[in-house]
Design an enzyme around this catalytic site. Structure first.
Site: not given
Ligand code: S3P
Length: 442
Positions: A28-29, A173, A325
């Site tokens: 997903k990321s 984050s 996650d």
């Molecule tokens: C993500 C970062 C994480 C993760 C999210 C996806 C990303 O969040 O929990 O599902 O793609 O950069 P945070 O940056 O709030 O930790």
């Protein structure tokens, strides 16, 4: 999530051994970032293996609304970008659905473009804090009118040229890091983010892959990522590896259902994401990695997992960002371990799609699992591998990972477990139910 229609309950009962080989959908990321960077490159980016979940489709729709040409053809996604600085004013509000990543990263992109954009989302997303991106993006010159508490609906106006920034992350984050770096793309000079604790590095890898100039240095304050603004991004052919956060569900399912043996192919093993594997192995899990290789600039492997006894451990809090996650499903694994599993340093879980500490604690208790909720985590006393009582209906609270975690727990429960609404699963793992059934779940 598609809010139309009625909730779709999902009931899971104890399954026989799970067996087979599966492939999980794209990460997903990485999927979000490939669409966004493709939309800023001049020329055609072709993406193979994009996650076709609702969150990523929300990003695709927003990039189209700001001028990119994105279409799915022959099973691949073709993105014709507008060039860095070329995003257009969207004519309607950008509907981010359930997706925090879409919202925060796109706010970063808008911040340095001469664009006013309104972000809206579902009830879960509208409850999540956006102050963490509003703060650095305001320092770069963007202006915001947000709902109380810095939440959606929110309207922002970017500043062009924006002001370069050196920003130290107050919370670990990757979304905040990425928002600042993406804002830095259309900003003259150098934009730096200092992260005291390393978070997933897909943005850095992909920015470099698209030809942006990036320096990564170690400093006493932490990892410093510096982006040289106003690059010309070159279109790429991207292959998205399987999402380790999705792989975690069949993986833990195989661990807790007696007699199971499951192989999951093509799983992303980026060290900033793969924390769960090491934690489960430390609990005694039988997980083997094979065919370790590189796909699209990311390490990938096939995972073979066999059912076996798990032992509770104290999970080192510093590992949290590399598996943030995966805690809901780790809580489920812990419910079947021998003894106590202590998981702390997880304050961030309270501001995910739901308060994942409280919602998991409540659901696990309802299923007869002994848990102690702490402000920053959870202590779970496991069944030693025996089925848990189950027999509860779980409120998924618009949170895909809560829904999938309890679906997995239901595979080894004395009485069936029902998830009140499985629709949120489509945000990240549209093929979850079909895949679990193909392995032998019901
Ligand atoms: C993500 C970062 C994480 C993760 C999210 C996806 C990303 O969040 O929990 O599902 O793609 O950069 P945070 O940056 O709030 O930790």
């Amino acid at each position: 999530m598609n809010a139309a229609g009625l909730p779709q309950p999902l009931t899971l009962a104890t399954a026989g051994p799970l067996a087979g080989t599966v492939t999980v959908p794209g990460d997903k990321s990485i999927s979000h970032r490939s669409l966004m960077l493709g939309a800023l490159a001049v020329g055609e980016t072709v993406i193979t293996g994009l996650l076709e979940g609702e969150d990523v489709l929300a990003t695709a729709a927003a990039m189209r609304a700001m001028g990119a040409d994105i279409e799915r053809r022959d099973g691949r996604w073709h993105v014709h970008g507008v060039g860095v600085g070329g995003l257009l004013q969207p004519r309607t509000a950008l509907d981010m659905g359930n997706s925090g990543t879409s919202t925060r990263l796109l706010m970063g992109l808008v911040a340095s473009h001469p664009v006013t954009a309104t972000f809206i989302g579902d009830a879960s997303l509208s409850g999540r804090p956006m102050g963490r991106v509003i703060e650095p993006l305001s320092l770069m010159g963007a202006s915001f009118a947000a709902s109380p508490g810095g939440r959606l609906p929110l309207t922002m106006t970017g500043l062009c040229p924006a002001v370069p920034l050196r920003y130290t992350l107050p919370v670990a984050s990757a979304q905040v890091k990425s928002a600042v770096l993406l804002a830095g793309l259309n900003t003259p000079g150098e934009t730096s983010v200092v992260e005291p604790i390393a978070t997933r590095d897909h943005s850095e890898r992909m920015l470099a892959g698209f030809g942006a100039k990036l320096r990564i240095e170690a400093s006493p304050e932490g990892r410093v990522i510096t982006l040289v603004g106003e690059p010309e991004l070159r279109p790429q052919a991207i292959t998205v590896p399987g999402d380790p956060s999705s792989a975690a569900f069949p993986l833990v399912a195989a661990l807790i259902v007696p007699g199971s043996a499951v192989t999951i192919t093509n799983v992303g093993m980026n060290p900033t994401r793969a924390g769960l594997i090491g934690v489960l192995q430390a609990m005694g899990a039988d997980i083997t990695l094979s065919d370790e290789r590189s796909v699209g600039g990311e390490p990938v492997a096939d995972l073979t997992v066999r059912h076996g006894p798990l032992t509770g451990i104290a999970v080192p809090p510093e590992i949290a960002p590399s598996m943030i996650d995966e805690y809901p499903i780790l809580f489920v694994a812990a419910a079947f371990a021998q003894g106590r599993t202590v998981m702390r340093g997880l304050e961030e879980l309270r501001v995910k799609e739901s308060d994942r500490i409280a919602v998991m604690a409540e659901g696990l208790r309802a299923c007869g699992v002994i848990v102690e909720e702490l402000p920053d985590g959870l202590v779970v006393t496991g069944s030693g591998g025996e089925p848990v009582p189950g027999g509860a209906t779980i409120a998924a609270r618009l949170d895909h990972r809560i829904a999938m975690s309890f679906a997995v727990l239901g595979l080894n429960a004395r009485a069936p477990v029902t998830v009140d609404d499985a629709r949120p699963i489509a945000t990240s793992f549209p093929t979850f139910v079909a895949m679990m059934n193909s392995l032998g779940a019901h």
